[in-house]
Each structure stands twice: as C-alpha cells, then as structure tokens.
Design a protein around this motif. Structure first.
Motif, PDB file in Angstrom:
ATOM      1  N   GLY A 102       0.809  -1.187   0.000  1.00 48.40           N
ATOM      2  CA  GLY A 102       0.000   0.000   0.000  1.00 48.40           C
ATOM      3  C   GLY A 102       0.858   1.258   0.000  1.00 48.40           C
ATOM      4  N   TYR A 103       1.904   1.266   0.839  1.00 51.06           N
ATOM      5  CA  TYR A 103       2.775   2.439   0.901  1.00 51.06           C
ATOM      6  C   TYR A 103       3.509   2.628  -0.429  1.00 51.06           C
ATOM      7  CZ  TYR A 103       2.188   3.539   5.830  1.00 51.06           C
ATOM      8  OH  TYR A 103       1.685   3.932   7.028  1.00 51.06           O
ATOM      9  N   GLY A 104       3.894   1.518  -1.059  1.00 51.75           N
ATOM     10  CA  GLY A 104       4.565   1.605  -2.358  1.00 51.75           C
ATOM     11  C   GLY A 104       3.666   2.222  -3.410  1.00 51.75           C
ATOM     12  N   GLU A 105       2.401   1.843  -3.435  1.00 52.36           N
ATOM     13  CA  GLU A 105       1.448   2.415  -4.389  1.00 52.36           C
ATOM     14  C   GLU A 105       1.226   3.898  -4.133  1.00 52.36           C
ATOM     15  OE1 GLU A 105      -1.949  -0.118  -3.938  1.00 52.36           O
ATOM     16  OE2 GLU A 105      -1.105  -1.666  -5.243  1.00 52.36           O
ATOM     17  N   VAL A 106       1.134   4.277  -2.859  1.00 54.52           N
ATOM     18  CA  VAL A 106       0.973   5.696  -2.521  1.00 54.52           C
ATOM     19  C   VAL A 106       2.175   6.481  -3.012  1.00 54.52           C
ATOM     20  CG1 VAL A 106       0.964   7.327  -0.577  1.00 54.52           C
ATOM     21  CG2 VAL A 106      -0.577   5.365  -0.552  1.00 54.52           C
ATOM     22  N   MET A 107       3.371   5.935  -2.780  1.00 53.64           N
ATOM     23  CA  MET A 107       4.585   6.627  -3.200  1.00 53.64           C
ATOM     24  C   MET A 107       4.665   6.736  -4.722  1.00 53.64           C
ATOM     25  SD  MET A 107       7.130   4.930  -0.372  1.00 53.64           S
ATOM     26  CE  MET A 107       8.614   5.275  -1.275  1.00 53.64           C
ATOM     27  N   ARG A 108       4.156   5.715  -5.428  1.00 55.77           N
ATOM     28  CA  ARG A 108       4.167   5.734  -6.888  1.00 55.77           C
ATOM     29  C   ARG A 108       3.141   6.709  -7.450  1.00 55.77           C
ATOM     30  NH1 ARG A 108       1.808   0.589  -8.991  1.00 55.77           N
ATOM     31  NH2 ARG A 108      -0.056   1.751  -8.480  1.00 55.77           N
ATOM     32  N   ASP A 109       1.964   6.745  -6.833  1.00 46.26           N
ATOM     33  CA  ASP A 109       0.832   7.452  -7.423  1.00 46.26           C
ATOM     34  C   ASP A 109       0.663   8.897  -6.965  1.00 46.26           C
ATOM     35  OD1 ASP A 109       0.310   5.072  -8.705  1.00 46.26           O
ATOM     36  OD2 ASP A 109      -1.281   4.469  -7.317  1.00 46.26           O
ATOM     37  N   ILE A 110       1.175   9.258  -5.809  1.00 44.15           N
ATOM     38  CA  ILE A 110       0.941  10.597  -5.273  1.00 44.15           C
ATOM     39  C   ILE A 110       2.274  11.340  -5.179  1.00 44.15           C
ATOM     40  CG2 ILE A 110       0.079  11.933  -3.304  1.00 44.15           C
ATOM     41  CD1 ILE A 110      -1.756   9.561  -2.662  1.00 44.15           C
ATOM     42  N   PRO A 111       2.376  12.467  -5.877  1.00 41.57           N
ATOM     43  CA  PRO A 111       3.618  13.247  -5.820  1.00 41.57           C
ATOM     44  C   PRO A 111       3.930  13.690  -4.382  1.00 41.57           C
ATOM     45  CG  PRO A 111       2.157  14.093  -7.543  1.00 41.57           C
ATOM     46  CD  PRO A 111       1.377  13.073  -6.753  1.00 41.57           C
ATOM     47  N   GLY A 112       5.192  13.617  -4.013  1.00 43.14           N
ATOM     48  CA  GLY A 112       5.617  14.080  -2.697  1.00 43.14           C
ATOM     49  C   GLY A 112       5.500  13.043  -1.589  1.00 43.14           C
ATOM     50  N   GLU A 113       4.977  11.873  -1.894  1.00 45.51           N
ATOM     51  CA  GLU A 113       4.825  10.844  -0.857  1.00 45.51           C
ATOM     52  C   GLU A 113       6.015   9.892  -0.789  1.00 45.51           C
ATOM     53  OE1 GLU A 113       2.564  10.412   1.618  1.00 45.51           O
ATOM     54  OE2 GLU A 113       1.898  12.402   1.001  1.00 45.51           O
ATOM     55  N   ASN A 114       7.014  10.109  -1.632  1.00 44.77           N
ATOM     56  CA  ASN A 114       8.217   9.289  -1.583  1.00 44.77           C
ATOM     57  C   ASN A 114       9.122   9.841  -0.485  1.00 44.77           C
ATOM     58  OD1 ASN A 114      10.323   7.600  -2.017  1.00 44.77           O
ATOM     59  ND2 ASN A 114      10.637   8.150  -4.162  1.00 44.77           N
ATOM     60  N   THR A 115       8.701   9.600   0.774  1.00 48.08           N
ATOM     61  CA  THR A 115       9.413  10.139   1.925  1.00 48.08           C
ATOM     62  C   THR A 115      10.225   9.034   2.607  1.00 48.08           C
ATOM     63  OG1 THR A 115       7.610   9.664   3.460  1.00 48.08           O
ATOM     64  CG2 THR A 115       7.556  11.803   2.313  1.00 48.08           C
ATOM     65  N   ALA A 116      11.172   9.461   3.421  1.00 48.09           N
ATOM     66  CA  ALA A 116      11.987   8.514   4.178  1.00 48.09           C
ATOM     67  C   ALA A 116      11.112   7.690   5.121  1.00 48.09           C
ATOM     68  CB  ALA A 116      13.063   9.261   4.968  1.00 48.09           C
ATOM     69  N   GLU A 117      10.087   8.318   5.695  1.00 44.80           N
ATOM     70  CA  GLU A 117       9.184   7.600   6.607  1.00 44.80           C
ATOM     71  C   GLU A 117       8.439   6.491   5.877  1.00 44.80           C
ATOM     72  OE1 GLU A 117       8.958  11.050   6.290  1.00 44.80           O
ATOM     73  OE2 GLU A 117      10.161  11.518   8.063  1.00 44.80           O
ATOM     74  N   ASN A 118       7.924   6.772   4.689  1.00 46.34           N
ATOM     75  CA  ASN A 118       7.198   5.758   3.925  1.00 46.34           C
ATOM     76  C   ASN A 118       8.120   4.636   3.467  1.00 46.34           C
ATOM     77  OD1 ASN A 118       4.736   7.023   4.235  1.00 46.34           O
ATOM     78  ND2 ASN A 118       4.793   8.039   2.242  1.00 46.34           N
ATOM     79  N   VAL A 119       9.334   4.986   3.070  1.00 43.38           N
ATOM     80  CA  VAL A 119      10.304   3.966   2.684  1.00 43.38           C
ATOM     81  C   VAL A 119      10.628   3.081   3.890  1.00 43.38           C
ATOM     82  CG1 VAL A 119      12.690   3.585   1.929  1.00 43.38           C
ATOM     83  CG2 VAL A 119      11.282   5.299   0.780  1.00 43.38           C
ATOM     84  N   GLN A 120      10.771   3.688   5.073  1.00 44.99           N
ATOM     85  CA  GLN A 120      11.077   2.914   6.281  1.00 44.99           C
ATOM     86  C   GLN A 120       9.940   1.956   6.628  1.00 44.99           C
ATOM     87  OE1 GLN A 120      14.146   2.940   7.841  1.00 44.99           O
ATOM     88  NE2 GLN A 120      13.275   1.085   8.708  1.00 44.99           N
ATOM     89  N   VAL A 121       8.683   2.382   6.424  1.00 40.28           N
ATOM     90  CA  VAL A 121       7.544   1.487   6.674  1.00 40.28           C
ATOM     91  C   VAL A 121       7.643   0.265   5.767  1.00 40.28           C
ATOM     92  CG1 VAL A 121       5.041   1.244   6.432  1.00 40.28           C
ATOM     93  CG2 VAL A 121       5.989   3.266   7.554  1.00 40.28           C
ATOM     94  N   ILE A 122       7.974   0.480   4.515  1.00 38.89           N
ATOM     95  CA  ILE A 122       8.103  -0.626   3.564  1.00 38.89           C
ATOM     96  C   ILE A 122       9.242  -1.560   3.993  1.00 38.89           C
ATOM     97  CG2 ILE A 122       8.704  -1.228   1.178  1.00 38.89           C
ATOM     98  CD1 ILE A 122       7.194   1.358   0.333  1.00 38.89           C
ATOM     99  N   ILE A 123      10.375  -0.986   4.373  1.00 37.56           N
ATOM    100  CA  ILE A 123      11.512  -1.800   4.825  1.00 37.56           C
ATOM    101  C   ILE A 123      11.129  -2.606   6.058  1.00 37.56           C
ATOM    102  CG2 ILE A 123      13.831  -1.673   5.857  1.00 37.56           C
ATOM    103  CD1 ILE A 123      14.320   0.755   3.951  1.00 37.56           C
ATOM    104  N   ASP A 124      10.481  -1.961   7.029  1.00 35.56           N
ATOM    105  CA  ASP A 124      10.068  -2.653   8.262  1.00 35.56           C
ATOM    106  C   ASP A 124       9.111  -3.797   7.958  1.00 35.56           C
ATOM    107  OD1 ASP A 124      11.625  -0.891   9.694  1.00 35.56           O
ATOM    108  OD2 ASP A 124       9.927   0.339  10.402  1.00 35.56           O
ATOM    109  N   GLU A 125       8.168  -3.573   7.073  1.00 36.69           N
ATOM    110  CA  GLU A 125       7.206  -4.618   6.720  1.00 36.69           C
ATOM    111  C   GLU A 125       7.881  -5.777   5.984  1.00 36.69           C
ATOM    112  OE1 GLU A 125       3.741  -4.980   7.551  1.00 36.69           O
ATOM    113  OE2 GLU A 125       4.688  -3.638   8.989  1.00 36.69           O
ATOM    114  N   CYS A 126       8.850  -5.461   5.119  1.00 34.84           N
ATOM    115  CA  CYS A 126       9.597  -6.521   4.431  1.00 34.84           C
ATOM    116  C   CYS A 126      10.376  -7.363   5.439  1.00 34.84           C
ATOM    117  CB  CYS A 126      10.547  -5.925   3.397  1.00 34.84           C
ATOM    118  SG  CYS A 126       9.714  -5.301   1.930  1.00 34.84           S
TER     119      CYS A 126
END
Length: 176
Positions: free
Chosen positions: A1-25
């Motif tokens: 979900g965070y990956g799709e948000v980062m892909r689809d919404i400008p400005g959402e490619n943040t360090a916090e969102n990337v960290q959520v993806i890393i933590d979930e992986c």
C-alpha cells in the motif's frame, strides 16, 4: 500500500514511507523464516550439528544485538554469570532459542523494560534463565504458550508483537 501511494501521489516518496516498507519486508521475512524453521523441526529434517562453543559469548552477542536494535533508553538487559562456559550443542539452535526467549521477554515487559538473563552452571549442565518485568501469564494460559500462533493478548499490535511462533520454535528445538 505504501509503495502504491509513493508511486501514485507526488511528494509521498518520503523517508518515513520507505522505512515502513523496509520494516514490513523485514517482518514478513522473519515470518517466512519462522514458518520454514518450524516446518523443518516438525518434519524431523533439521538435524542437530553439535559443536563446542562459548555459550556466555553467544548470550553477550545476542544481548548486544537486541540493545542495538531496540535503542530505547527505558530498556535494560542485565546479564548475570559467574564464568564463561563452553558447551557441546547445536550453536545455531541454541542461539535461536535464546534469541526467541529474549525477544519474547522484551515484548511482554512493562513500559520500563528490565530484562534479567542469568547463566548458572549446575553440575555438567548450564541453565539460562530469562526474566522480564511484565505482568506474567495466567496459570490457565500456561499449557498453550508453546502452541504455534498462540498469543496471550489477542489484540494484534504489529509493531510490538511477533508472529506467535517464537515459543513453539523453542519447544520444537528442545523436542528434537
């Protein structure tokens, strides 16, 4: 979900969102590895590989890993031992047991986490106790704590509570 948000919404490619993806992986990787471990142990295809090693050094390394990983000021892990001890055992399995029990103690401690790890030599055996300062387990729940996926607290708090397989892996290792 965070990956799709980062892909689809400008400005959402943040360090916090990337960290959520890393933590979930990392969480999913741990879950898959736990499932594989328990399956191998239950199937009897995971053989013991005995070697002589310093269990005291192993405990210190596991505690050090946890302290670096948690990086919380309220978290303290005390290790009491009289001497360094060498054992003949499967180092990987013993490491997994200690790691799982220590992780479990951390998850079930009070807000000010004080964990005590004690190593005692009793004759030709070594006893390792891990004690947290949590509220404990009700006596009627004790028979179930070794069951796969069993959790005392049914509320699912992803960031704090693991897969529910840690103690069943510990039991399976000792049953081998």
């Amino acid at each position: 979900g965070y990956g799709e948000v980062m892909r689809d919404i400008p400005g959402e490619n943040t360090a916090e969102n990337v960290q959520v993806i890393i933590d979930e992986c990392m969480r999913l990787n741990k879950l898959v590895n736990d499932i594989l471990d328990i399956s191998k142990l239950n199937a009897g295809v995971d053989e013991c590989k005995l070697s002589r090693f310093n269990v005291t050094d192993l405990i210190r390394a596991i505690i050090n890993r946890h302290e670096k990983f948690l990086n919380l000021k309220a978290n303290t892990i005390h290790f009491d031992y009289m001497q360094d001890v060498e054992v003949l055992a499967d180092q990987i399995k013993i490491e997994q047991v200690i790691y799982n029990l220590l992780t479990n103690a951390i998850h079930h401690s009070n807000d000010v986490q004080e964990i005590k790890v004690t190593q005692k030599v009793e004759g030709n055996r070594v006893r390792i106790d891990i004690k947290d300062n949590g509220k404990g387990i009700d006596e009627d729940q004790l028979p179930y704590i070794w069951n796969r996926y069993y959790k005392i607290n049914k509320q699912y708090v992803r960031s704090k509570v693991g897969s529910g397989m840690g103690l069943s892996i510990v039991k399976a290792i000792f049953d081998v």
